[in-house]
Structure formats: structure tokens, C-alpha cells
Design a protein around this motif. Structure first.
Motif, PDB file in Angstrom:
ATOM      1  N   SER A   1       0.807  -1.297   0.070  1.00 14.06           N
ATOM      2  CA  SER A   1       0.049  -0.138  -0.004  1.00 14.06           C
ATOM      3  C   SER A   1       0.958   1.450   0.108  1.00 14.06           C
ATOM      4  CB  SER A   1      -0.884   0.134   0.986  1.00 14.06           C
ATOM      5  OG  SER A   1      -0.207   0.020   2.557  1.00 14.06           O
ATOM      6  N   SER A   2       2.072   1.099   0.629  1.00 10.03           N
ATOM      7  CA  SER A   2       3.077   2.239   0.664  1.00 10.03           C
ATOM      8  C   SER A   2       3.314   2.755  -0.829  1.00 10.03           C
ATOM      9  CB  SER A   2       4.082   2.077   1.623  1.00 10.03           C
ATOM     10  OG  SER A   2       4.910   3.240   1.640  1.00 10.03           O
ATOM     11  N   ALA A   3       3.706   1.703  -1.524  1.00 13.15           N
ATOM     12  CA  ALA A   3       4.306   1.900  -2.896  1.00 13.15           C
ATOM     13  C   ALA A   3       3.192   2.591  -3.782  1.00 13.15           C
ATOM     14  CB  ALA A   3       4.905   0.676  -3.365  1.00 13.15           C
ATOM     15  N   ALA A   4       1.814   1.970  -3.692  1.00 16.83           N
ATOM     16  CA  ALA A   4       0.750   2.375  -4.389  1.00 16.83           C
ATOM     17  C   ALA A   4       0.418   3.734  -4.130  1.00 16.83           C
ATOM     18  CB  ALA A   4      -0.308   1.391  -4.216  1.00 16.83           C
ATOM     19  N   LEU A   5       0.333   4.093  -2.752  1.00 13.32           N
ATOM     20  CA  LEU A   5       0.164   5.370  -2.574  1.00 13.32           C
ATOM     21  C   LEU A   5       0.827   6.297  -3.067  1.00 13.32           C
ATOM     22  CD1 LEU A   5      -1.718   4.848   1.094  1.00 13.32           C
ATOM     23  CD2 LEU A   5      -2.917   4.990  -1.247  1.00 13.32           C
ATOM     24  N   SER A   6       2.275   6.069  -2.938  1.00 17.39           N
ATOM     25  CA  SER A   6       3.255   6.804  -3.582  1.00 17.39           C
ATOM     26  C   SER A   6       3.021   7.203  -4.833  1.00 17.39           C
ATOM     27  CB  SER A   6       4.641   6.401  -3.029  1.00 17.39           C
ATOM     28  OG  SER A   6       5.492   7.043  -3.746  1.00 17.39           O
ATOM     29  N   VAL A   7       2.599   6.394  -5.902  1.00 13.13           N
ATOM     30  CA  VAL A   7       2.497   6.672  -7.217  1.00 13.13           C
ATOM     31  C   VAL A   7       1.413   7.560  -7.346  1.00 13.13           C
ATOM     32  CG1 VAL A   7       1.806   5.503  -9.191  1.00 13.13           C
ATOM     33  CG2 VAL A   7       3.387   4.230  -7.877  1.00 13.13           C
ATOM     34  N   VAL A   8       0.381   7.475  -6.500  1.00 18.04           N
ATOM     35  CA  VAL A   8      -0.856   8.288  -6.735  1.00 18.04           C
ATOM     36  C   VAL A   8      -0.574   9.607  -6.076  1.00 18.04           C
ATOM     37  CG1 VAL A   8      -3.197   8.608  -5.837  1.00 18.04           C
ATOM     38  CG2 VAL A   8      -2.427   6.495  -6.293  1.00 18.04           C
ATOM     39  N   GLN A   9       0.489   9.722  -5.243  1.00 18.14           N
ATOM     40  CA  GLN A   9       0.704  11.009  -4.888  1.00 18.14           C
ATOM     41  C   GLN A   9       1.591  11.886  -5.694  1.00 18.14           C
ATOM     42  OE1 GLN A   9       0.006  12.854  -2.087  1.00 18.14           O
ATOM     43  NE2 GLN A   9       1.403  14.541  -2.258  1.00 18.14           N
TER      44      GLN A   9
END
Length: 659
Positions: free
Chosen positions: A262-270
Motif C-alpha cells: 500500500s505504501s508504494a501504491a499510494l506513493s505513485v498516486v501522490q
């Protein structure tokens, strides 16, 4: 000085062969012209920018060319040039949005009578024909069905649902498809070569993907990029101008989802939000990527024609890490989130929630996986590799409950922790070899695993086999009795009733319930009462059996009484006003057989039952002692104590919650 002409007009197709991606339509029209099988009305249906109006103009040129009708209009004669320029007197292009009234249709009906000026046909091209009013459609019906021989109608629309069925039935309908991205990219490369523009292949594919099947949209985007970048266009320029998301970014976001990071996925969105990208476009690109994954998994050969080699390799690698059912769940979740984002002021919030929910979904066991695991436990076979685990194999916290207990689960729990609880009871050394083949469950449930094959045996339908054919019973007698077991322990108490010769029979009945079917053999040791004084005692026992096993029969049986029992024949008599009760018992073979078997079990010898109606007979009500009712077992407790359920709870690290 000549004015500039945009690519969409400059490179508009002028022949049937130059139409991109609509071969199924152009070939049909060419065959119709060659065979002289021309219809009087055509309807072109399709999304924007797919070639509806261009195909209509080519058809008009093919009909009115000086060499025509021909499948290859020359494009050099005056008629062809006038049609291409849109100023031909014989080819009239009408905008359906601004000429949608009855007056315009009436004027059209008046003009169709006049012959063409230069060509062979007078062609009416009505664009966006669905904008016509109902009255205008109805006014056009007669002319459309039977026009003059020199008139051809060509309609074009993007919303065919609004066209009246009466109009559709009078036209030959052609549905134009969305143009594949590869064909659009190839056409953009052709335009770039003609205009001497250095267009990167990745940039062309990105434009084609963003055009969503519309060639005119792709040509307009290329025109805009030339104005922005000049003679050299790269993929970065396309992403910067139109806010598209790079395929690598979408792939990395999908990788983070499959890895449940989830950390990597939310980082892409950010990162995309900070770069000013349209998150709605990013969501659409992610759904499209998941769709490609779905097609790559279901039809690997079909996806090769839609994507490049590099993207195909990425899709094949990701498709091997997720199942079809998981992909379908992800697509449904993100599609629902896309609908919410369309009207939400904070699109990033809904995107992040959708990402977290998707990762949680991937970490949960599906119903199919639970059923497969329980089936493997019940059959005693090896546990199938759960599809929940493959996406988790790369995440560090996930291998702990991995379905490979031989290599991973054995060193994870310390071997000293298991002997500690097992050393308390005496048979500790006996339980030590059992956890070795299956180290994952604790020793206690494994001690109870041997009775697993006996799990279906506790189902006790024994009280019911006494009645073998219940289909002949009356409808009120076919319902299951809530307490099928009758315990004859209170029967010796019948001696306390005021009976003449009620002798309590010493019946050794510690376990009579499973032997109900073999009741005659079990009671053969009891002497058969022959004296008439024992009739009431026998009758009370019969009523007790009926109350326990067939309580609905009690109403009819208690209406009569056991009048005699001689030579293996039992006579049950009824008063004259209870004729209906007697018929209800005597006319049902299954009911008669049940009563005979009950008497046989009580007396110890076969009994033939007869019914009789007697005048003046009075039947006194018989009061039976209350049979102690055993409290039904707690189903939840039995469910929790089931070895299979306990095994499943340990495998899935779950618990039972009572709502």
C-alpha cells in the motif's frame, strides 16, 4: 496566401481503400456498387471520428463520378472535386441539429422531385440524424420509403437509439467500429512522414491510446503537438501536453497492488497528483491495464495484436501472479471508484480509498478458496496451494501463514514451544511424531483428527426409517416431527394409572432409539398380552408412541379405542360421529402400516389391523403422562467442536462470530 488546413481535413480519406479500420463496411459498399445493388437509403452508426461522413462522401463520389458508378472514383473530375469541397449541387449535406423541424423536411420533399444537375444521383447526407424531431421523422417516412430513382439518402448518427424504428427499417444500417490503437498509430506515422515530422513510436502509441478509437481526435492531437513541440515529438511531450499517464507508471502502480504494498501504491498516486496529472485519467488507465491483464490471462493470443512487445512481457509477468476472480474484483472496485470520482471534489481521496480496499481484497480468502480447502480436509488429501498466497510471496509478513508448511512453517514456530503444552499430559511422546508431517496445527486438534471420517455418521435419521413410505400420508402427516426420538422409560409409570390389569413390562431399554426399526426382534422376549384386561395398557402405549413419532395422527387415533385383540387381529372401533377419523386412518396404507408396526413392536407378534364403526360406542379421553423432553443440543457448540471446522479455523487464522 493559402490558409492552413488541419490534419483532420487535409488527410481525410478520398477513396474506400483509404478509410482506416472499417474494411467490413467499405468492402460491402464496393461489392454493392460493382453488382449494381444500390439501396435508396443508408445509415452509418458509430462513435465520433470513425469515418461516418467521410464514407458518405466517398459513396456519393462513387455514384456521381463521371466514370461511375465505380468503386474507385477518380477524384480528378469536377464532380469529385466539388463533392470533396462540399459545394456540389447534387450532394447536399444537411445538419440534423439545425434543420430538425417539419418545415425543413417539407422543403426537402419538394426538392427531391428535381433531377440532378450534373451527376446521375441526387444524394442527401443528413448528419446527426437523431436530432430530428418525431414530427420531422414522420414527415420523411413516405419519401424515404419510396424516393425517386435518382435520389439516395445517407444518414449518419452517433446515437442510434434516438432514431425511430420506422426510419431504421427503411435503411441499410452500417455500424462503424472504434479504430484499434495500432492502426491509428500507423496512420499518425504516415502523416508524420508526409509532413517531415520526427514522431517517436511510443509517442504515436500514446496518442492513439488517448484518442480512444477516434482517428479524428488523434489527428487533432498530433496537430496540437506539432504546434507545441515543432518537428520532433517524444512521449514525454505527449504526456506533458495532454496529461496522460505513462504506461510504466500504470505498470508500477499495478505491481504495487499485486505485491500488496500500500505504501508504494499510494506513493505513485501522490506523485501523479503533485505532477498535476488528471487522477480520473489515471484511474481510467489503471482500469484499462487491468482489462489487458484479464485478456492476457483469458486469451494470451488475442492481446498480442493490441499492445507492443515490451508491454506484452509486462502483462504476461503480472498475469501469472493473480487469478481471474481477483482481477474481476479489482476491475469492479476501481470502476465503482471511477464513478464516484467523476462527481467528487476530492478525487485523490477516493482514489486512495480504492487502492487500500483493493489491497485488502487481495489479502482476503475468497469463498472458493475456503470451499476447496475444506474439501481437501474432508477428503483427507493434501491441501491445494491457496491462490491467496502467490501475490503475497514477495511480501515479508505474508510467508508466515504460507501454504508450504514443510519448508517455512517448521522453523518459524520454535520447536521448544510445542513440547511445552504437550509435556503436561502423560501421552506427550505419543503426540510428538504426529506434528512432524503437519507442523502447522497444534497437537491437541490433531488428536481429534482420526474421527474425521465419522463426521457424517452422527446424522441420526434412525427414528424415521420405521416409516418407509411416507408419500402416501396425508399432507398434514408429511412434516418432520421436531422430536423424532421416543424414550419409552416413562412407559413403566403407566402402571400407576387406574387400569384393570396394567402390568409394567420389564423392558431392558438402555438404547432403544437406534433399534426402532428392529423393534419386533427386540421385544420378542416380552410376553404378548392376550387377556382383554390388558387392552387399555396396550392402547396407552400405542398412543404414547404416536404422540412421540406422529403427533398429527393423535387426533384421529384418539377418536377410537382398541376394542379387541385376538388371533393376531386388532380391532379399533370408532363411534358413528367419528366416521371421518376412521376413513382418514383406514384409507392410507402408510398410516395403517405404521399402526400395525407399532402394535407389533408392543405385543411382540405380527398384528393385522381392522377398523369398525359401532353405534352407541363411547370413547373416554385417555390422559398420557408427559414425556420428558430433552433439550436440543446447541448447534453452535457442535459446529465449533467439529474437527473439520477447527482445522479450517487454524488454517485461515479465523474465528467464529455469532451475529
Amino acid at each position: 496566401m493559402s490558409s492552413y488546413q488541419v490534419f483532420a481535413r487535409k488527410y481525410r480519406p478520398q477513396t474506400f481503400d483509404s478509410v482506416v479500420g472499417q474494411e467490413h463496411i467499405t468492402q460491402t459498399l464496393k461489392n454493392a456498387i460493382a453488382a449494381n445493388r444500390l439501396a435508396h437509403a443508408y445509415l452509418f452508426v458509430g462513435p465520433r471520428g470513425t469515418g461516418k461522413t467521410s464514407t458518405a462522401r466517398i459513396l456519393a463520389k462513387a455514384l456521381n463520378c463521371v466514370h461511375g458508378p465505380t468503386v474507385n472514383p477518380c477524384g480528378e473530375c469536377d464532380v469529385c472535386r466539388e463533392i470533396a469541397a462540399g459545394n456540389s449541387l447534387d450532394v447536399l449535406e444537411i445538419d440534423g441539429a439545425s434543420n430538425n423541424g417539419v418545415e425543413q423536411v417539407r422543403e426537402l420533399r419538394e426538392n427531391v422531385r428535381f433531377a440532378p444537375t450534373r451527376g446521375q444521383y441526387k444524394v442527401y447526407i443528413i448528419d446527426e440524424v437523431h436530432m430530428l424531431t418525431t414530427a420531422a421523422f414522420n414527415a420523411l417516412l413516405k419519401t424515404l420509403e419510396e424516393p425517386p430513382e435518382h435520389v439516395k439518402f445517407i444518414f449518419a448518427t452517433t446515437d442510434v437509439q434516438k432514431v425511430l424504428p420506422t426510419i431504421l427499417s427503411r435503411c441499410q444500417r452500417f455500424d462503424l467500429r472504434r479504430i484499434p490503437a495500432e492502426l491509428i498509430a500507423g496512420h499518425l506515422g504516415y502523416i508524420a512522414r508526409e509532413e517531415q515530422i520526427d514522431l517517436d513510436g511510443d509517442a504515436a502509441r500514446t496518442i492513439a491510446k488517448g484518442a480512444e478509437g477516434g482517428l479524428r481526435d488523434a489527428e487533432s492531437m498530433l496537430d496540437q503537438l506539432v504546434a507545441f513541440c515543432g518537428e520532433k515529438i517524444t512521449e514525454a511531450d505527449v504526456l506533458s501536453v495532454f496529461g496522460f499517464t505513462a504506461s510504466e507508471t500504470v505498470s508500477s502502480l499495478c505491481d504495487a497492488l499485486l505485491d500488496q504494498d500500500s505504501s508504494a501504491a499510494l506513493s505513485v498516486v501522490q506523485q501523479q497528483a503533485e505532477a498535476g496529472r488528471d487522477l480520473s485519467r489515471l484511474m481510467a488507465d489503471l482500469i484499462g491495464h487491468l482489462r489487458n491483464l484479464l485478456v492476457a490471462k483469458a486469451d494470451p493470443e488475442g492481446i498480442k495484436a493490441e499492445v507492443g512487445e515490451e508491454e506484452l512481457a509486462v502483462l504476461q509477468d503480472q498475469a501469472a501472479r493473480i487469478g481471474l476472480d481477483r482481477l474481476l474484483d479489482l476491475i469492479e472496485q476501481f470502476a465503482s471508484a471511477e464513478g464516484r470520482m467523476k462527481w467528487a471534489p476530492n478525487k485523490k481521496l477516493h482514489f486512495e480509498i480504492a487502492v487500500i480496499k483493493a489491497i485488502q481484497t487481495l489479502g482476503q480468502a475468497t469463498l472458493t478458496e475456503v470451499i476447496d480447502t475444506l474439501t481437501a480436509i474432508r477428503t483427507g488429501g493434501e491441501l491445494p496451494p491457496a491462490p491467496v498466497k502467490p501475490p503475497k510471496r514477495e511480501a515479508p509478513p505474508r510467508p508466515t501463514p504460507a501454504p508450504k508448511p514443510v519448508a517455512v512453517a517448521k522453523p518459524t514456530p520454535a520447536p521448544a514451544a510445542k513440547p511445552t503444552p504437550a509435556s503436561v499430559p502423560a501421552p506427550a511422546p505419543v503426540r510428538e511424531p504426529k506434528p512432524e508431517p503437519k507442523p502447522e496445527p497444534t497437537p491437541e486438534p490433531k488428536a481429534e483428527m482420526p474421527p474425521e471420517p465419522k463426521a457424517p455418521e452422527p446424522i441420526q435419521p434412525e427414528p424415521k426409517p420405521l416409516l418407509r413410505e411416507e408419500e402416501d400420508l396425508a399432507p398434514w402427516d408429511e412434516r418432520p416431527v421436531p422430536q423424532p426420538q421416543f424414550t419409552p422409560e416413562p412407559l413403566p409409570d403407566f402402571g400407576s394409572l387406574p387400569l384393570e390389569a396394567a402390568t409394567p413390562e420389564p423392558e431392558p431399554e438402555p438404547e432403544p432409539e437406534p433399534e426402532l426399526v428392529k423393534a419386533p426382534a427386540a421385544v420378542q422376549s416380552t410376553p404378548a398380552p392376550a387377556a382383554s384386561g390388558d387392552l387399555m395398557g396396550i392402547w396407552i402405549k400405542v398412543l404414547g408412541e404416536i404422540r412421540a413419532k406422529k403427533p398429527l395422527l393423535r387426533v384421529w387415533v384418539e377418536a377410537g379405542t382398541l376394542l379387541s385383540l385376538q388371533n393376531g387381529t386388532a380391532l379399533i372401533a370408532f363411534p358413528e360421529d367419528q366416521a371421518f377419523a376412521m376413513e382418514s386412518l383406514s384409507n392410507k396404507p402408510a398410516t395403517r402400516r405404521f399402526l400395525e408396526e407399532t402394535l407389533t413392536a408392543i405385543i411382540g407378534s405380527p398384528v393385522d389391523l381392522k377398523f369398525e364403526k359401532r353405534a352407541g360406542l363411547k370413547v373416554e379421553a385417555v390422559e398420557l403422562p408427559e414425556v420428558p423432553v430433552q433439550a436440543p443440543p446447541d448447534p453452535l457448540a457442535e459446529f465449533k467442536n467439529d474437527p473439520l471446522i477447527r482445522r479450517a479455523l487454524e488454517l485461515f487464522k479465523a474465528e467464529i462470530q455469532q451475529s
